[in-house]
Write a protein that holds these residues in place. Structure first.
Motif, short mmCIF file in Angstrom:
data_model
loop_
_atom_site.label_atom_id
_atom_site.label_comp_id
_atom_site.label_asym_id
_atom_site.label_seq_id
_atom_site.Cartn_x
_atom_site.Cartn_y
_atom_site.Cartn_z
N ALA A 1 0.84 -1.20 0.00
CA ALA A 1 0.00 0.00 0.00
C ALA A 1 0.87 1.25 0.00
CB ALA A 1 -0.91 0.00 1.22
N ILE A 2 0.24 2.38 -0.22
CA ILE A 2 0.92 3.67 -0.16
C ILE A 2 0.22 4.53 0.89
CG2 ILE A 2 1.45 5.81 -1.40
CD1 ILE A 2 1.82 4.14 -3.91
N GLU A 3 1.00 5.03 1.82
CA GLU A 3 0.46 5.85 2.91
C GLU A 3 0.64 7.33 2.58
OE1 GLU A 3 2.49 4.60 6.41
OE2 GLU A 3 1.42 2.66 6.52
N LEU A 4 -0.44 8.09 2.74
CA LEU A 4 -0.43 9.52 2.46
C LEU A 4 -0.68 10.31 3.75
CD1 LEU A 4 -2.77 9.49 -0.68
CD2 LEU A 4 -0.28 9.59 -0.70
N LYS A 5 0.05 11.39 3.90
CA LYS A 5 -0.17 12.31 5.02
C LYS A 5 -0.07 13.73 4.49
CE LYS A 5 1.56 9.33 8.73
NZ LYS A 5 2.53 9.20 9.84
N TRP A 6 -0.89 14.63 5.05
CA TRP A 6 -0.86 16.01 4.58
C TRP A 6 -1.15 16.98 5.73
CZ3 TRP A 6 -4.33 12.29 2.88
CH2 TRP A 6 -5.65 12.40 3.35
N SER A 7 -0.87 18.26 5.44
CA SER A 7 -1.05 19.31 6.44
C SER A 7 -2.52 19.61 6.67
CB SER A 7 -0.32 20.58 5.98
OG SER A 7 -0.72 20.93 4.67
N THR A 34 -4.51 5.62 3.64
CA THR A 34 -3.70 4.52 3.12
C THR A 34 -4.38 3.93 1.89
OG1 THR A 34 -2.86 3.97 5.34
CG2 THR A 34 -2.66 2.28 3.63
N ASP A 35 -3.69 3.97 0.79
CA ASP A 35 -4.22 3.45 -0.47
C ASP A 35 -3.83 1.98 -0.61
OD1 ASP A 35 -5.19 3.03 -2.98
OD2 ASP A 35 -3.72 4.31 -4.01
N THR A 36 -4.79 1.10 -0.37
CA THR A 36 -4.53 -0.34 -0.47
C THR A 36 -4.94 -0.91 -1.82
OG1 THR A 36 -6.69 -0.79 0.54
CG2 THR A 36 -4.80 -0.68 2.03
N SER A 37 -5.55 -0.09 -2.65
CA SER A 37 -6.02 -0.58 -3.96
C SER A 37 -5.09 -0.17 -5.10
CB SER A 37 -7.43 -0.05 -4.24
OG SER A 37 -7.42 1.36 -4.37
N VAL A 38 -3.94 0.41 -4.76
CA VAL A 38 -3.01 0.88 -5.78
C VAL A 38 -2.46 -0.29 -6.59
CG1 VAL A 38 -1.05 0.81 -4.19
CG2 VAL A 38 -0.99 2.34 -6.19
N SER A 39 -2.27 -0.08 -7.87
CA SER A 39 -1.70 -1.11 -8.74
C SER A 39 -0.22 -1.29 -8.42
CB SER A 39 -1.85 -0.72 -10.21
OG SER A 39 -3.22 -0.64 -10.57
N LYS A 40 0.21 -2.52 -8.37
CA LYS A 40 1.60 -2.82 -8.04
C LYS A 40 2.50 -2.58 -9.27
CE LYS A 40 -0.29 -4.15 -4.25
NZ LYS A 40 -1.68 -3.89 -4.65
N ASN A 41 3.73 -2.24 -8.98
CA ASN A 41 4.75 -2.01 -10.01
C ASN A 41 4.41 -0.84 -10.94
OD1 ASN A 41 6.33 -4.25 -9.13
ND2 ASN A 41 4.90 -5.60 -10.19
N SER A 42 3.55 0.03 -10.49
CA SER A 42 3.20 1.23 -11.26
C SER A 42 3.34 2.45 -10.35
CB SER A 42 1.77 1.16 -11.79
OG SER A 42 1.63 0.11 -12.72
N GLN A 55 5.71 4.28 -5.41
CA GLN A 55 5.48 3.05 -6.18
C GLN A 55 5.66 1.84 -5.27
OE1 GLN A 55 7.45 2.85 -9.98
NE2 GLN A 55 7.59 0.62 -9.92
N VAL A 56 4.73 0.91 -5.37
CA VAL A 56 4.82 -0.34 -4.60
C VAL A 56 5.37 -1.44 -5.50
CG1 VAL A 56 3.53 -2.12 -3.39
CG2 VAL A 56 2.93 0.27 -3.06
N THR A 57 6.50 -1.98 -5.11
CA THR A 57 7.08 -3.14 -5.81
C THR A 57 7.53 -4.15 -4.74
OG1 THR A 57 9.31 -2.21 -5.78
CG2 THR A 57 7.93 -1.69 -7.69
N ALA A 58 8.09 -5.24 -5.18
CA ALA A 58 8.55 -6.26 -4.23
C ALA A 58 9.70 -5.75 -3.39
CB ALA A 58 8.96 -7.53 -4.97
N ASP A 59 10.43 -4.76 -3.91
CA ASP A 59 11.60 -4.22 -3.23
C ASP A 59 11.50 -2.70 -3.13
OD1 ASP A 59 14.81 -5.64 -3.92
OD2 ASP A 59 13.84 -5.31 -2.03
N THR A 60 10.50 -2.20 -2.46
CA THR A 60 10.23 -0.77 -2.49
C THR A 60 10.77 -0.06 -1.25
OG1 THR A 60 8.23 -1.13 -3.75
CG2 THR A 60 8.38 0.95 -2.61
N SER A 61 11.29 1.12 -1.48
CA SER A 61 11.66 2.01 -0.38
C SER A 61 10.92 3.30 -0.58
CB SER A 61 13.17 2.26 -0.38
OG SER A 61 13.56 2.83 -1.60
#
Length: 276
Positions: A199-205, A237-245, A268-274
Motif C-alpha cells: 500500500a501507499i500511505e499519504l499524510k498532509w497538512s 492509506t491506499d490499499t487498492s493501488v496497482s503494483k509495479n506502477s 510506487q509499490v514493488t517487491a523491493d520498495t523504499s
C-alpha cells in the motif's frame, strides 16, 4: 396609449439586457469552473477558487471601477508584478489575440475598445485566466449585466466573436501581463510506499475550516486523476493501488471560501520498495 407605453418599456429593457444569453449563440460555456480545470499550478488554482467564491457568477460586484476595477482586483489577487503594453488600432481578431496573449499568466488584464485608442474610461476590460490555441478561460464585469461578474470558457475564435459581434469591440488597446504569482498557502502532501502492506500511505497538512479532504490518484503525472477517498482525517492509506506502477496523488481541502489544492506526491509499490 397604455399598451404602447408598455411595449416601449419592454423593447427598451430587451435592448439594455441584450448581452444576457448571447454566449449561447457562440457555443461558449458560461459559469464557474474549478481552478484545477484552468491550471495545474496548485497555488494559482486555489486562488482562482477563492476569487470565484468571493465574486460569484452573476452576482453584483461591490468593488469600484466596474469592468476595469474587477479586472485589476483579480489581477492583484493573483500576481505581484505586472507589465503593460499599449496599442493603437490593433485589430481584435483571433490571430492578433493569440500573438499577444497565448500563454499569458492568469490575471492578465486585456483592454478592448471600439475607437482604436486606449482609454481607461471608454472600452471594456477582461481578465484572462488561461489562453491556449484551443481554449480560453476568462472573466469580466459589467458586460453580462450592469456591474455583475461573469465567468466564461471557449475557443479563441469564440472569445473574439463574443465581444466583436456583440458590442463592436474591434481593437486591442492594452495587455497588462501578470509576471509573478503571489504566494498562497496550499496543502503539503507526502507519500510513502509500504511494501509489507502493498500500500501507499499519504499524510498532509491540516487546514482549518475544512469540511472534508478529497484524495485523487493517477498513474500519470499529467493524466486524469480519479477520486479514491473522502475523509476528515489528514492521512489515508491506499490499499487498492496497482503494483509495479508509479502512482501520483493530489489532495483537495473542501472549504466554503474555496477549495484548496495540494502539491503532487508520488510513490510506487514493488517487491523491493523504499520510500520515495
Amino acid at each position: 396609449m397604455k399598451k404602447l407605453t408598455t411595449l416601449i418599456i419592454t423593447v427598451a429593457l430587451v435592448a439594455v439586457m441584450m448581452p444576457l444569453g448571447m454566449e449561447n449563440s457562440y457555443a461558449m460555456s458560461e459559469g464557474t469552473y474549478s481552478g484545477r480545470a484552468v491550471t495545474s499550478n496548485p497555488v494559482v488554482a486555489t486562488q482562482i477558487n477563492k476569487i470565484e467564491k468571493k465574486y460569484p457568477n452573476h452576482r453584483y460586484y461591490s468593488g469600484g471601477g466596474q469592468c476595469w476595477g474587477y479586472a485589476e482586483k483579480v489581477s492583484t489577487t493573483l500576481s505581484t508584478r505586472k507589465s503593460a503594453s499599449y496599442y493603437s488600432y490593433l485589430r481584435f481578431n483571433t490571430s492578433n489575440f493569440l500573438k499577444k496573449c497565448e500563454g499569458v499568466k492568469a490575471g492578465t488584464h486585456l483592454r478592448l475598445s471600439r475607437s482604436g485608442k486606449f482609454s481607461g474610461y471608454y472600452g471594456h476590460s477582461v481578465v484572462l485566466l488561461s489562453v491556449t490555441k484551443s481554449k480560453v478561460y476568462w472573466a469580466d464585469n459589467n458586460y453580462y449585466a450592469s456591474n455583475k461578474v461573469c465567468y466564461y470558457q471557449g475557443t479563441p475564435s469564440q472569445f473574439v466573436k463574443f465581444y466583436v459581434s456583440n458590442s463592436g469591440y474591434k481593437y486591442i488597446n492594452m495587455v497588462k501581463k501578470a509576471n509573478k504569482y503571489k504566494a498562497c498557502k496550499i496543502i503539503k502532501v507526502k507519500s510513502v510506499a509500504d511494501p509489507d502492506k502493498a500500500a501507499i500511505e499519504l499524510k498532509w497538512s491540516k487546514f482549518n475550516g475544512t469540511k472534508a479532504y478529497r484524495v485523487y490518484r493517477s498513474y500519470s503525472a499529467n493524466g486524469k486523476y480519479t477520486r479514491i477517498a473522502t475523509t476528515k482525517s489528514t492521512a489515508f492509506t491506499d490499499t487498492s493501488v496497482s503494483k509495479n506502477s508509479k502512482a501520483y496523488y493530489k489532495v483537495t481541502a473542501v472549504k466554503s471560501s474555496g477549495d484548496v489544492y495540494s502539491n503532487t506526491a508520488s510513490s510506487q509499490v514493488t517487491a523491493d520498495t523504499s520510500a520515495q
